[in-house]
Design an enzyme around this catalytic site. Structure first.
Site, PDB file in Angstrom:
ATOM      1  N   GLU A  90       0.842  -1.209   0.000  1.00  0.00           N
ATOM      2  CA  GLU A  90       0.000   0.000   0.000  1.00  0.00           C
ATOM      3  C   GLU A  90       0.867   1.244   0.000  1.00  0.00           C
ATOM      4  O   GLU A  90       1.960   1.239   0.561  1.00  0.00           O
ATOM      5  CB  GLU A  90      -0.825   0.051   1.292  1.00  0.00           C
ATOM      6  CG  GLU A  90      -1.964  -0.913   1.352  1.00  0.00           C
ATOM      7  CD  GLU A  90      -2.753  -0.745   2.659  1.00  0.00           C
ATOM      8  OE1 GLU A  90      -3.479  -1.682   2.990  1.00  0.00           O
ATOM      9  OE2 GLU A  90      -2.636   0.291   3.340  1.00  0.00           O
ATOM     10  N   CYS A 103       2.925   8.482   1.942  1.00  0.00           N
ATOM     11  CA  CYS A 103       3.333   7.488   2.936  1.00  0.00           C
ATOM     12  C   CYS A 103       3.681   6.206   2.171  1.00  0.00           C
ATOM     13  O   CYS A 103       2.831   5.643   1.481  1.00  0.00           O
ATOM     14  CB  CYS A 103       2.191   7.257   3.931  1.00  0.00           C
ATOM     15  SG  CYS A 103       2.584   5.988   5.144  1.00  0.00           S
ATOM     16  N   CYS A 110       5.382  -7.467   7.397  1.00  0.00           N
ATOM     17  CA  CYS A 110       6.311  -6.897   8.380  1.00  0.00           C
ATOM     18  C   CYS A 110       6.653  -7.941   9.433  1.00  0.00           C
ATOM     19  O   CYS A 110       5.767  -8.618   9.950  1.00  0.00           O
ATOM     20  CB  CYS A 110       5.672  -5.672   9.027  1.00  0.00           C
ATOM     21  SG  CYS A 110       6.757  -4.895  10.241  1.00  0.00           S
ATOM     22  N   CYS A 114       3.529  -5.877  15.400  1.00  0.00           N
ATOM     23  CA  CYS A 114       2.814  -5.140  16.453  1.00  0.00           C
ATOM     24  C   CYS A 114       1.375  -5.661  16.463  1.00  0.00           C
ATOM     25  O   CYS A 114       0.746  -5.799  15.405  1.00  0.00           O
ATOM     26  CB  CYS A 114       2.821  -3.648  16.154  1.00  0.00           C
ATOM     27  SG  CYS A 114       4.476  -2.978  15.988  1.00  0.00           S
ATOM     28  N   CYS A 117      -1.598  -3.993  14.533  1.00  0.00           N
ATOM     29  CA  CYS A 117      -1.361  -3.588  13.144  1.00  0.00           C
ATOM     30  C   CYS A 117      -1.691  -4.702  12.153  1.00  0.00           C
ATOM     31  O   CYS A 117      -1.216  -5.830  12.292  1.00  0.00           O
ATOM     32  CB  CYS A 117       0.103  -3.172  13.006  1.00  0.00           C
ATOM     33  SG  CYS A 117       0.597  -2.885  11.304  1.00  0.00           S
ATOM     34  N   CYS A 330      -3.483   1.614   8.225  1.00  0.00           N
ATOM     35  CA  CYS A 330      -2.410   1.097   7.381  1.00  0.00           C
ATOM     36  C   CYS A 330      -2.448  -0.428   7.294  1.00  0.00           C
ATOM     37  O   CYS A 330      -2.561  -1.109   8.298  1.00  0.00           O
ATOM     38  CB  CYS A 330      -1.078   1.549   7.958  1.00  0.00           C
ATOM     39  SG  CYS A 330       0.310   0.640   7.337  1.00  0.00           S
TER      40      CYS A 330
HETATM   41  S1  SF4 Z   1       3.123  -0.945  13.099  1.00  0.00           S
HETATM   42 FE1  SF4 Z   1       2.845  -2.600  11.596  1.00  0.00          FE
HETATM   43  S2  SF4 Z   1       4.182  -2.079   9.882  1.00  0.00           S
HETATM   44 FE2  SF4 Z   1       4.847  -0.837  11.659  1.00  0.00          FE
HETATM   45  S3  SF4 Z   1       6.456  -2.051  12.645  1.00  0.00           S
HETATM   46 FE3  SF4 Z   1       4.536  -2.619  13.668  1.00  0.00          FE
HETATM   47  S4  SF4 Z   1       3.797  -4.429  12.520  1.00  0.00           S
HETATM   48 FE4  SF4 Z   1       5.355  -3.428  11.268  1.00  0.00          FE
END
Ligand code: SF4
Length: 338
Positions: A90, A103, A110, A114, A117, A330
């Site tokens: 994205e 962005c 990833c 997190c 996310c 996101c």
């Molecule tokens: S917020 Fe999402 S994209 Fe950013 S580091 Fe954490 S898991 Fe990865």
């Protein structure tokens, strides 16, 4: 097949010379790519059709393809982009008054994971190549008809775990011979990957650094960011000090506010203390639902949290998630397709 943005100007000049073209031809093509924001070979109106055809057979113009676009009522546009292997990433175009911010993503998925996310839910698939990061940027330029005012690497991925490709892309974006954007207009975001922060500091460049801290202590942080790539806050902030001193930039602490997890007045005071001690700014991001178990705090709690930091003499802002009425936070657009 190579992507044209993988070539330096010198390489392009040598290639075109070998094709029997005069040396100014490379400059013309280069200008179309880096000064006139061409979106394809076809846009290069002062290059003969025959040469455009030959170039298209030799090099792909871009390695990303737009496959979905979702516009929010505030003008924010989220783009889902397809890569050569079918993977999806994205990018977001964020207009504000007279400024436009892009962005950009740095990885497919990833590895940090997190818990709030959507991007980290299925882990890392692969790093983005330099030309794919540039492809995101070019897609944004083609959409808006101009270069952005700011770039934030806050899309999908931990950019500092794709260090070489990210830095090569930043060189393309900032070098005068290419897109020529100001270094200070670029923000690299990290979840606190200490070795990457220290390596970036060694460059002594005035890139902005945003650290996604999300917690005032390691105990709370471990409930939000699992241990795989997570460093103790003390080490992250030491690295932030090194960065500030070497690069002469105040770092920003990004803090996603999660109801009942990290939004207490005590947490605000502790965060303010960290920011004050390390001369950092704070950017609060009230959680935007991504289908996890976390909840957004009430506006009253958000305001109180902000006030405590402000009263401690720390620069603080609240980022209302842009584009939240369509496609959510996101990584959600991509997640819906996977
Ligand atoms: S917020 Fe999402 S994209 Fe950013 S580091 Fe954490 S898991 Fe990865």
């Amino acid at each position: 097949m190579k992507i044209i943005t993988e070539l330096t100007l010198a390489e392009l000049t040598a290639e075109l010379k070998a094709m029997g073209e005069p040396s100014f031809r490379a400059k013309q093509i280069h200008e179309w790519i880096y000064r006139k924001n061409a979106a394809s070979w076809d846009a290069m109106s002062n290059i003969s059709k025959d040469l455009r055809q030959k170039c298209a057979e030799k090099w792909k113009f871009t390695s990303v393809e737009e496959c979905e676009s979702v516009k929010s009522s505030d003008g924010t546009e989220k783009l889902l982009l397809k890569l050569h292997d079918g993977e999806l990433i994205e990018m977001v175009i964020i207009p504000a008054e007279k400024r436009i911010t892009f962005c950009l993503s740095t990885q497919v998925g990833c590895p940090v994971g997190c818990l709030f996310c959507a991007s980290g839910r299925n882990g890392l698939t692969r790093n983005l190549a330099m030309h794919e990061i540039i492809g995101e940027f070019q897609t944004g330029c083609a959409k808006t008809g101009r270069l952005p005012d700011n770039i934030v690497f806050m899309g999908i991925g931990e950019g500092l775990l794709n260090y070489e490709n990210l830095l090569s892309a930043i060189e393309r974006l900032t070098e005068n011979e290419y897109f020529g954007m100001g270094v200070r207009r670029i923000t690299v975001s990290t979840s606190g990957f200490v070795p990457g922060m220290l390596k970036l500091a060694e460059r002594q460049q005035e890139l902005n650094l945003a650290i996604s801290l999300h917690a005032p202590n390691d105990e709370i942080r471990s409930k939000i960011i699992p241990g795989k790539i997570s460093y103790p806050i003390s080490e992250i902030m030491e690295a932030a000090d090194v960065y500030r001193e070497k690069c002469n930039r105040m770092v920003t602490l990004e803090y996603t506010l999660l109801d009942g997890i990290n939004d207490s007045p005590d947490a605000a005071s502790a965060l303010a203390e960290i920011a004050r001690k390390h001369h950092a700014k704070v950017n609060l991001i009230p959680y935007n639902d991504t289908g996890s178990d976390f909840k957004r705090p009430s506006d009253k709690k958000i305001n109180k949290f902000e006030q405590i930091i402000d009263r401690a003499g720390v620069a603080v802002s609240v980022r209302r998630e842009r584009g939240s009425d369509r496609a959510g936070a996101c990584g959600q657009l991509r997640h819906q397709r996977s």
